[in-house]
Motif scaffolding. Structure first.
Motif, PDB file in Angstrom:
ATOM      1  N   GLU A 165      57.713-116.262 -65.122  1.00 57.32           N
ATOM      2  CA  GLU A 165      57.786-117.104 -63.917  1.00 57.32           C
ATOM      3  C   GLU A 165      59.171-117.003 -63.273  1.00 57.32           C
ATOM      4  O   GLU A 165      59.280-116.878 -62.056  1.00 57.32           O
ATOM      5  CB  GLU A 165      57.476-118.562 -64.280  1.00 57.32           C
ATOM      6  CG  GLU A 165      56.014-118.790 -64.655  1.00 57.32           C
ATOM      7  CD  GLU A 165      55.748-120.192 -65.209  1.00 57.32           C
ATOM      8  OE1 GLU A 165      54.583-120.511 -65.471  1.00 57.32           O
ATOM      9  OE2 GLU A 165      56.724-120.961 -65.406  1.00 57.32           O
ATOM     10  N   ARG A 166      60.211-117.050 -64.100  1.00 56.03           N
ATOM     11  CA  ARG A 166      61.565-116.934 -63.539  1.00 56.03           C
ATOM     12  C   ARG A 166      61.729-115.583 -62.845  1.00 56.03           C
ATOM     13  O   ARG A 166      62.351-115.480 -61.797  1.00 56.03           O
ATOM     14  CB  ARG A 166      62.619-117.059 -64.658  1.00 56.03           C
ATOM     15  CG  ARG A 166      62.746-118.464 -65.166  1.00 56.03           C
ATOM     16  CD  ARG A 166      63.862-118.585 -66.196  1.00 56.03           C
ATOM     17  NE  ARG A 166      63.898-119.953 -66.707  1.00 56.03           N
ATOM     18  CZ  ARG A 166      64.714-120.365 -67.664  1.00 56.03           C
ATOM     19  NH1 ARG A 166      65.567-119.519 -68.224  1.00 56.03           N
ATOM     20  NH2 ARG A 166      64.687-121.618 -68.069  1.00 56.03           N
ATOM     21  N   LEU A 221      59.907-115.708 -59.553  1.00 55.46           N
ATOM     22  CA  LEU A 221      60.677-116.550 -58.623  1.00 55.46           C
ATOM     23  C   LEU A 221      61.901-115.802 -58.113  1.00 55.46           C
ATOM     24  O   LEU A 221      62.263-115.886 -56.941  1.00 55.46           O
ATOM     25  CB  LEU A 221      61.126-117.833 -59.328  1.00 55.46           C
ATOM     26  CG  LEU A 221      60.033-118.876 -59.610  1.00 55.46           C
ATOM     27  CD1 LEU A 221      60.536-119.913 -60.613  1.00 55.46           C
ATOM     28  CD2 LEU A 221      59.578-119.557 -58.326  1.00 55.46           C
ATOM     29  N   SER A 222      62.547-115.048 -58.992  1.00 56.79           N
ATOM     30  CA  SER A 222      63.782-114.361 -58.615  1.00 56.79           C
ATOM     31  C   SER A 222      63.511-113.222 -57.653  1.00 56.79           C
ATOM     32  O   SER A 222      64.344-112.864 -56.844  1.00 56.79           O
ATOM     33  CB  SER A 222      64.481-113.809 -59.857  1.00 56.79           C
ATOM     34  OG  SER A 222      63.863-112.614 -60.303  1.00 56.79           O
TER      35      SER A 222
END
Lengths: 546, 546
Positions: free
Chosen positions: A455-456, A459-460
Motif C-alpha cells: 500500500e505504501r 501510495l508513493s
C-alpha cells in the motif's frame, strides 16, 4: 537412544546483508550467536530497521541457554532489546562488546533485565552442551571475536566478521594459533563471513589510512572535519594520532560517537591523551588550522551531523570556505545517492571534500578472497557454510571454497530458515522454519506487513484520490455532488477539468450501479484517471447514507 | 553598437547527471546543444523521468535557430519530443544519431514534425551565427561527436561525451587532428564532460572486453545470456564477434535492442552476417551450447528482459540451470539495489552470473582523469567550463584543469540556469534563468510539483488515515460513529484497539470543537496515533452534513 544431532538454524543474515542471527541447537538446548538488525532498502518505505524473525526462538523459548555476541556492530547487536523481550538467557561477549551492549540496553531502559557475562578473547565458556572458545579477529571495531564451538557432535568454527590485518591499529592481529589449534583438533564445519566474497585479493590494512591522513593533514590549511561510523573506534585512534602528529586538537561530536569514544577509552581500547581533546565549543574558539572535528554522517544520513552540515542546519557549527571534509567510509549499497548528495552540498558550501574515489581514506573491515582462502586453509573444515551475505556473496564464497579443495557436496548454501543438521559427522539439509522480514517502524514491531508495504508503495507511486459519496438511506440517490480530493496525484488546483469529469463519471456510475457500489466507483474513477494521466492512484471511496 | 556578447545558458546536466541541454546565444540567435532526459533518483517517487526546464527557450522561442545533438544516448536525445512541442528549429546530427532520433520521434507520432539534417563527423554546418564543426569522439555508442562552435565572439569547443580509446571496436579513434587544429586557431573556452572526473588514470579500451568474453565463452557449457544497454552498439558487435569465434548463434531480444540493432546495421555501424543471427524462437530449438542471447536489463529494471528472467515471468524463455548470465554494464548510482537483487535472483534460479566485480565485462564510455588532462592539452583553451556532472564531478574536473595550468579565475563551475557571458574575449558571470526539475509522470509533464512529491513522500513513509464524519446540518452533532480507515499505516485488522481509541478521540474532539473542525480532528487523531505508534500518517478528514 537419542540421536546426537547438531542443528544449525539461520535466523538472519543469510541471503541478505545484516540482521545476523544463528541458532545452534543440540539435545534441546539452543545457543544463539548474534542479534543484529538490518537497515532498510530504498523500497522498504518508512521502515526504521528490520530484525530477525524470532518465531522459532519463541516456540523454543525454554531451550535457549545462552546468547554469544561476536562484536559490537549494529548488524550483530542491534536487536538485543527486541530479543530480550522474548528470551531470557545470559549474554556472553568480550569487554568492549559488553560495554556497548550495556549502553544500548540502558537507552532502552533494560539495563537491569540483562544477564551480561564478560569473556575475553582467548577464554572459553561452557554454555549448556556448547563449549564456546572466543578467539580474537581483526575487524573495523576492536575486540571482535569468532567462536570455536565444541559440541558433542563435533567442533564448529563461526568466524564472525573478520579480516587478516597484519598491522592493525591496535597491534592485535587475528588469532592464527587458535585457528591452527582448531584444525589440529579436527573441524566439522566452518561458518564464515562472506561480505566481500566478490572482492579479489587481500583487504588493505587499516594502517594505509595513516598515509592518506598524512596527505590530507599536511595540505589542509583550515579545519579538518572527518566523518565515519560511530563504531569505528580504530578510526578515532587514527584521527587522534594524526591530530597529534600535525599539532591539532581533536573534538568528537555526536551522541553515539561520544558514547563509543568514552566507553572505548574507559576500557582501554582507545588511547587518547586528555590534552589532545577539546569540546566542540572550545574547538570553535581555536584557529581553524589547529582543529580536527570527528563526527558521524558518512552514509549521508540527513539527520546526522554531516548531513546537517551539508544543509546548513547544524546547531553548533557550520561549514565555512577552507574546510576540508573527509568521508572516511564507503557508501553502503543503496546509500550512494544520499552520500553523493551530501558531498555535492558540502562542495557547494565551500568545503573541499575528500572521499574514497579521491584518496584511500577508508578500508573495509571484512576479508577479501585471498583472506577467505587463508581462513579455510588454517581451519581445514570438513564442511563449509558461507554466512553473512546476499546469495551472490554466498555463491562466490562457495566457489572459493571449491578452489581450495572443499568438495562441492560438502558446501551448503543456505538461506534464512533452512535448517542444517549434523548427525554422526555427516551434514544433511533439515526442515525449514519460518523466517520473514520483521519491520520495525516507530514503536511498532511486525505491524507493517507485506500488504501494508505494498500500500505504501502504491501510495508513493501515484498518490491517492478520495471519493466521498452522500446517498439516500434506501437507494443510490446522491444527496449532494460527489466530493473528490487527492494527495500526491497531481497539482490539484491546476486540475479542475480532470476532477470535474471524474465527478461526472462518479455520478453516472452511481446512477446505474446495481452490484458493489464502492467497487464500481473505484473502477470507473480509476479507469478514467488512467486514461487521462496514465497514472494509477489508489482510489478510496467512502459512502454515507442518510 | 551592439556588444559582441556570447551567452552560454546551461539548462540541464550541470549539478546533476543527465538531461543535458546547453544554449549558446549570440546576437539574438540561439543554438541548443542536446536535449536529454534524466532518470529519477530513488526519492523521486513515481516519476518516469525528468526533462530540462525549457522556460528560457519558451520565452525566447523565436531566437532558436537550431538544435545540434552530440550522440544518441537518452541523456542527450531523450527529451527531443518534448522540445519539439515547444520549439520549431532544424535538428543537426550524425547519421546514426539521426536514425535513432527518427525512431524515437516515430514512436511519439512526431516523425513528420521534425526537420532533421544529417551532418557527418568532419563536416561543418552554419547555423545562424554559429559555424558548427562536428568532430568524431569515441564513446559507448558509435558516431558520437563533439562540436567546434565558431562564433563572432570566439571559438568554443563542446566535447560531448568522449573517451580517448586507441583501439575502439569500430576502429574509429577520436579526432585528435581536429582538436589540435582548434588549438592552432585559438580556443576561447572548452566545455568538457566531467562524468568520470573522480576516476584516476585512463579508461580502459572497449577492446579489453573481448578478452573477458573469451574467458566466459570458453568456460560456458550452456547458454550464454548477455545483458547490456540497448544503445551500446559496440557491445552488440563484440558479442556477435565472440559468438562467431566460439561457433554460437546470437539472438537479440527486446524491442529497443532490436530497433537499435537494425538501425545500426542498416547504416553500417554494425557488421553482423545474417547467418550468425537467429530469432529467439529459433534459439530455443538449438542446443544450449550453440546459443548466445543478448538482451536489456543490466540496470535491474524489473520490467526488462533480465528483470523478468530473474523473477521467472519472461514470456519467451526462462533461466535454466547451466545458463551463464553476463551483466555487461555497471550499476548507475542509485540502481545498485535493483541490480544486486536481480543478480541474487538469477543465482537462485541456477544461473552462473558474471558481473563487473567478477570479470572485466564492462568499461566506461567516459574519459578518466588522464584523458581529461589530454583533452585540455590538445585544445589549450583560455577558459574552461566543466559540464555533465554533479558538483563533485565539476569540482574535481576544475581541480584537474588547474593542475594542467589553467588559472583558477579562468575556470567556471556553473549550475543549471547560471548564465555565462563572453565579451571581448573575457568571461563574466551573467544572470540566472529559471531552472527546476520538470517531472514526467505518465502522460503528465510538469504536473507533479515539489508539493505533490512531498505528499507522495509522506504517504510512502507512514501511509494515510481517513476520517469520515457525518454531522447534523446546523451543529456538530455526529449522526453516526466516525468512520476511520487506513492504507499503508498498520495491519488494520490487528489494530482494533488503536482505531477504537481513535474514534473516541474524534468524538471527543468534535463535541468540543469550536474553530476549524477538520483541522482540530486532524491534529487530535495525528497526535494520538503518534503517541501510540511513533508514526505520522497523513490524516484526511471529510465532513458530510445533512
Amino acid at each position: 537412544m537419542k540421536q546426537r544431532t547438531l542443528r544449525v538454524i539461520p535466523l538472519g543474515g543469510l541471503g541478505e546483508v545484516g540482521r545476523n542471527m544463528m541458532a545452534y541447537e543440540y539435545d534441546d538446548e539452543i545457543l544463539v550467536v548474534d542479534t543484529g538488525i538490518m537497515f532498510p532498502e530504498n523500497d522498504m518505505l518508512g521502515i526504521d530497521y528490520i530484525i530477525p524473525d524470532m518465531t522459532y526462538l519463541k516456540q523454543n523459548r525454554a531451550k535457549v541457554v545462552g546468547i554469544a555476541i561476536t562484536h559490537g556492530h549494529e548488524d550483530h547487536i542491534g536487536a538485543i532489546h527486541h530479543v530480550l523481550e522474548e528470551i531470557q538467557a545470559p549474554i556472553y561477549a568480550t569487554p568492549l562488546t559488553i560495554g556497548l551492549l550495556e549502553a544500548k540496553l540502558a537507552r532502552h531502559g533494560m539495563a537491569s533485565k540483562a544477564d551480561l557475562h564478560t569473556v575475553r578473547a582467548g577464554e572459553s565458556v561452557q554454555i549448556g552442551p556448547f563449549k564456546v572458545e572466543f578467539f580474537h579477529v581483526c575487524h573495523s571495531i576492536p575486540d571482535g571475536v569468532g567462536f570455536g564451538i565444541e559440541t558433542p557432535a563435533g567442533l564448529i568454527v563461526h568466524s564472525g566478521d573478520y579480516k587478516f590485518d597484519h598491522t592493525p591499529v591496535d597491534n592485535w592481529p587475528s588469532d592464527y594459533a587458535k585457528l591452527a589449534d582448531f584444525s589440529q583438533r579436527g573441524v566439522l564445519a566452518l561458518f564464515a563471513d562472506s561480505t566481500n566474497a566478490d572482492r579479489p585479493g587481500w583487504t588493505p590494512s587499516e594502517r594505509v589510512i595513516d598515509g592518506a591522513f598524512d596527505q590530507v593533514f599536511s595540505q589542509a590549511t583550515g579545519r579538518i572535519i572527518i566523518a565515519s561510523f560511530a563504531s569505528l573506534v580504530s578510526r578515532m585512534q587514527q584521527v587522534a594520532n594524526a591530530a597529534q602528529r600535525y599539532n591539532r586538537k581533536v573534538a568528537f561530536v555526536g551522541t553515539s560517537m561520544l558514547d563509543n569514544m568514552r566507553i572505548s577509552r574507559k576500557l582501554g581500547y582507545l588511547d587518547i591523551p586528555d590534552d589532545l581533546m577539546v569540546s566542540i565549543e572550545q574547538a570553535r574558539s581555536l584557529p581553524a588550522r589547529d582543529v580536527v572535528i570527528m563526527c558521524t554522517g558518512s552514509q549521508g544520513e540527513p539527520s546526522s551531523i554531516l548531513g546537517r552540515l551539508s544543509t546548513g542546519t547544524n546547531r553548533l557549527f557550520d561549514i565555512v570556505t577552507g574546510d576540508t571534509v573527509v568521508l572516511s567510509s564507503r557508501p553502503i549499497p543503496g546509500n550512494e545517492e544520499n552520500v553523493y548528495r551530501t558531498i555535492n552540498r558540502l562542495f557547494q558550501r565551500g568545503a573541499n571534500v575528500i572521499y574514497e574515489n579521491i584518496a584511500p581514506v577508508h578500508v573495509s573491515g571484512h576479508a577479501s578472497q585471498e583472506e577467505m582462502k587463508l581462513l579455510m586453509h588454517l581451519v581445514r573444515p570438513k564442511y563449509f557454510v558461507p554466512i553473512h551475505g546476499e546469495i551472490r556473496h554466498l555463491k562466490q564464497h562457495a566457489i572459493l571454497a571449491e578452489t581450495v579443495g572443499i568438495p562441492a557436496e560438502n558446501i551448503a548454501i543456505l538461506e534464512n530458515g533452512q535448517v542444517l543438521e549434523f548427525v554422526d559427522g555427516e551434514m544433511h539439509m533439515g526442515e525449514r522454519v519460518p523466517t520473514s522480514y520483521v519491520f520495525v517502524d516507530g514503536t511498532g514491531v511486525g505491524d507493517v506487513s507485506a500488504e501494508v508495504m505494498r500500500e505504501r508503495e502504491a501510495l508513493s507511486r501515484d498518490g491517492i484520490v478520495l471519493v466521498n459519496l452522500r446517498l439516500a438511506r434506501d437507494n443510490n440517490r446522491l444527496l449532494s455532488e460527489p466530493e473528490i480530493l487527492s494527495k500526491g496525484f497531481v497539482i490539484a488546483q491546476d486540475s479542475d477539468e480532470i476532477f470535474n469529469s471524474a465527478r461526472r463519471k462518479v455520478t453516472e456510475t452511481v446512477s446505474r450501479a446495481n452490484g458493489n457500489l464502492q467497487k464500481d466507483v473505484e473502477e470507473s474513477v480509476g479507469d478514467y484517471l488512467y486514461s487521462e494521466t496514465h497514472r494509477r492512484p489508489m482510489i478510496f471511496v467512502t459512502v454515507s447514507r442518510f
